[in-house]
Design an enzyme around this catalytic site. Structure first.
Site, short mmCIF file in Angstrom:
data_model
loop_
_atom_site.label_atom_id
_atom_site.label_comp_id
_atom_site.label_asym_id
_atom_site.label_seq_id
_atom_site.Cartn_x
_atom_site.Cartn_y
_atom_site.Cartn_z
N ARG A 175 -59.06 -47.01 -16.46
CA ARG A 175 -59.27 -48.33 -16.50
C ARG A 175 -57.07 -49.02 -16.43
O ARG A 175 -56.36 -48.32 -16.07
CB ARG A 175 -59.03 -49.28 -18.05
N SER A 199 -78.45 -49.67 -38.27
CA SER A 199 -77.30 -50.17 -37.31
C SER A 199 -77.61 -49.89 -36.06
O SER A 199 -78.65 -49.08 -35.35
CB SER A 199 -75.63 -49.62 -36.90
N HIS A 236 -70.46 -63.49 -29.24
CA HIS A 236 -71.23 -64.23 -27.68
C HIS A 236 -71.88 -65.43 -27.87
O HIS A 236 -72.64 -65.81 -26.84
CB HIS A 236 -71.53 -63.01 -26.97
N THR A 261 -66.18 -65.58 -33.22
CA THR A 261 -65.02 -64.74 -32.51
C THR A 261 -64.37 -65.92 -32.34
O THR A 261 -65.39 -66.96 -32.19
CB THR A 261 -64.75 -63.65 -31.81
N LYS A 297 -63.95 -66.17 -27.85
CA LYS A 297 -64.87 -66.52 -26.58
C LYS A 297 -65.01 -67.74 -26.20
O LYS A 297 -64.56 -68.50 -25.88
CB LYS A 297 -65.92 -65.24 -26.49
N THR A 320 -52.45 -57.85 -43.99
CA THR A 320 -51.71 -58.38 -42.25
C THR A 320 -51.41 -59.68 -42.45
O THR A 320 -51.78 -60.61 -42.74
CB THR A 320 -52.82 -58.10 -41.38
N THR A 321 -50.73 -60.23 -41.04
CA THR A 321 -50.43 -61.62 -41.19
C THR A 321 -50.92 -62.58 -40.77
O THR A 321 -51.57 -61.88 -40.07
CB THR A 321 -48.63 -61.69 -40.16
N THR A 380 -68.72 -48.07 -21.77
CA THR A 380 -68.57 -49.22 -22.46
C THR A 380 -70.07 -49.67 -22.42
O THR A 380 -71.52 -49.92 -22.81
CB THR A 380 -68.34 -50.59 -21.62
C1 LIG Z 1 -65.12 -59.26 -28.17
C2 LIG Z 1 -66.41 -58.70 -29.37
C3 LIG Z 1 -65.67 -58.47 -30.33
C4 LIG Z 1 -64.45 -58.94 -31.07
O1 LIG Z 1 -64.16 -59.56 -30.60
P1 LIG Z 1 -62.59 -60.29 -30.50
O2 LIG Z 1 -62.22 -61.18 -31.06
O3 LIG Z 1 -62.32 -60.42 -29.15
O4 LIG Z 1 -61.64 -59.02 -31.23
C5 LIG Z 1 -66.69 -58.22 -31.92
N1 LIG Z 1 -68.11 -58.80 -30.90
C6 LIG Z 1 -68.74 -58.33 -29.89
C7 LIG Z 1 -69.95 -58.05 -29.95
C8 LIG Z 1 -67.83 -58.14 -29.00
O5 LIG Z 1 -68.37 -58.49 -27.70
#
Ligand SMILES: *Cc1c(COP(=O)(O)O)cnc(C)c1O
Length: 422
Positions: free
Chosen positions: A21, A136, A216, A244, A247, A276-277, A362
């Site tokens: 990469r 899963s 997503h 998340t 995104k 972790t912080t 990927t």
């Molecule tokens: C990007 C992604 C994550 C991780 O989220 P981050 O906030 O970027 O660490 C988890 N699950 C899926 C399906 C993702 O595409």
């Protein structure tokens, strides 16, 4: 022992397989998204980013950047500690309330990233359930796989979105055993959607817990941006919703929302949460501003859906092999790792377009692709330029373009994912 040689040969193996990469060094330009400056080591040049996960451009939204700036001004840059030791900031607690409300759940818990939230929550939940069996989906994200692994629980992988397969596994496990089904809503490499309602029905029938990754989809779908489960009226049927802040919400961090009991247990037992912080207050305030804005405004979602559809239509009309996708993701098949990388390089060098190549692991070998993510800020002129640039690159690399008249449907899903899994 020649330590460095060992690392060099490990990297050489990736290079041999065309899996090495290379990152593009970009400088995002606030207010001009998706334009960015590309630093290529020699000089710098303005380009258009076509593969950002800042799907709605919220990273540059005035409400979001103001919230971050103002909070940093008042509270400083860092969190000051872990959640246990002086890191539980007022804006972090407010963010968790905002998230619980978004998904109509009792509680939420914020982590440093979506990756950490999956790894920590799945592993902790499955570890606390006695003799848990994890079911899963075959195409689950690496962070979920990591959570499954770390739990030490027995796991069974079901073929992607295959409900007969899932039902057979549930039946075989019996109703007495603890079962956790982990799956996603939007699978981001193909842009297809999990059969959420059917999974919930099966979970009810066989007494399983459900855990969905809506990474997503949050911000993107549903009247308030609660994700596909909100759009389909299913949020209350899912035990744990994970998302998340990095995104569509445009900032950084991950979270789960669930019952008070699940959230309190994960908060109390997950090392990836405890040691972790905490996220800094400015970041939390920015995320809250973004979530609040997208709860009230659908303009960004609508603009994004419109431009994504237009991108698919324009590329397909030019005979480019757009893979079938039910969502905002626009994957274009190259089916060769070297040409995929080369296409990405040519787009950047000759056409001022940045699209990262997506290669194995990927996606499965033979399905290498360019993954295009249009946003509301990719206007019609940019789409036209993308189409012309892709056509030029396709011709230069001798890749096949179908003429629209004789256009075959692009390779169907079953062919792309042959008997994998199982
Ligand atoms: C990007 C992604 C994550 C991780 O989220 P981050 O906030 O970027 O660490 C988890 N699950 C899926 C399906 C993702 O595409």
């Amino acid at each position: 022992m020649k330590y460095n040689e060992i690392f060099e040969s490990a990297v050489d193996a990736l290079k041999d397989e065309k899996r090495y990469r290379v990152f593009a060094e970009l400088e995002r330009i606030a207010g001009r998204f998706p334009r960015a400056i590309w630093h290529n080591g020699v000089d710098q040049r303005e380009i258009t980013v076509w593969c950002s996960n800042d799907y709605l451009g919220m990273g540059q939204h005035g409400h979001v950047t103001d919230a971050m700036r103002n909070t940093v001004g008042r509270m400083g840059a860092g969190a000051g500690g872990t959640r246990n030791i002086s890191g539980t900031n007022h804006p972090l607690v407010a963010l968790e309330h905002e998230l619980a409300d978004l998904h109509h759940k009792e509680a939420a818990l914020v982590f440093t990233s979506g990756f950490v939230s999956n790894e920590a929550a799945i592993s902790t939940i499955a570890r606390l359930l006695p003799d848990c069996l994890i079911l899963s989906d075959q195409l689950n994200h690496a962070s979920m796989i990591e959570g499954v692994r770390r739990s030490g629980a027995q796991k069974k992988i079901f073929r992607h979105n295959d409900m007969d397969y899932l039902e057979a596994l549930l039946k075989e496990a019996g109703s007495e055993r603890a079962k956790l089904i982990v799956f996603e809503s939007v699978y981001s490499m193909d842009g297809d959607v999990g059969p959420i309602e059917r999974i919930c029905d099966l979970a009810d029938t066989y007494g399983a817990m459900t855990y969905i990754d809506e990474v997503h989809a949050v911000g993107m779908y549903g009247p308030r941006g609660g994700g596909i489960a909100e759009r389909e009226g299913l949020m209350d049927r899912i035990d744990v919703i994970e998302g998340t802040l990095a995104k569509a919400f445009g900032v950084l961090g991950g979270y789960i929302t669930s019952s008070e009991a699940v959230v309190d247990a994960v908060r109390s037992y997950a090392p990836g949460f405890i040691f972790t912080t905490a996220l800094p207050p400015g970041l939390c305030a920015a995320a809250t501003a973004s979530i609040r804005h997208l709860k009230a405004s659908s303009a960004e979602r609508e603009g994004q859906q419109r431009q994504a559809q237009r991108t698919k239509d324009v590329l397909k009309a030019a005979g480019l092999p757009v893979m079938p996708s039910e969502t905002h993701i626009v994957p274009v098949l190259v089916a060769d790792p070297e040409k995929c990388k080369r296409a990405s390089d040519l787009l950047l060098e000759k056409h001022d377009i940045y699209i990262q190549p997506i290669n194995y692991p990927t996606v499965p070998r033979g399905t290498e692709r360019l993954r295009i993510t249009p946003t509301p800020f990719h206007d019609d002129a940019l789409i036209e330029h993308l189409k012309d640039s892709l056509c030029a690159v396709w011709d230069e690399l001798g890749l096949v373009r179908e003429t629209p008249a004789s256009a075959q449907p692009t390779r169907r899903k079953m062919e792309i994912f042959p008997a994998a899994g199982g």
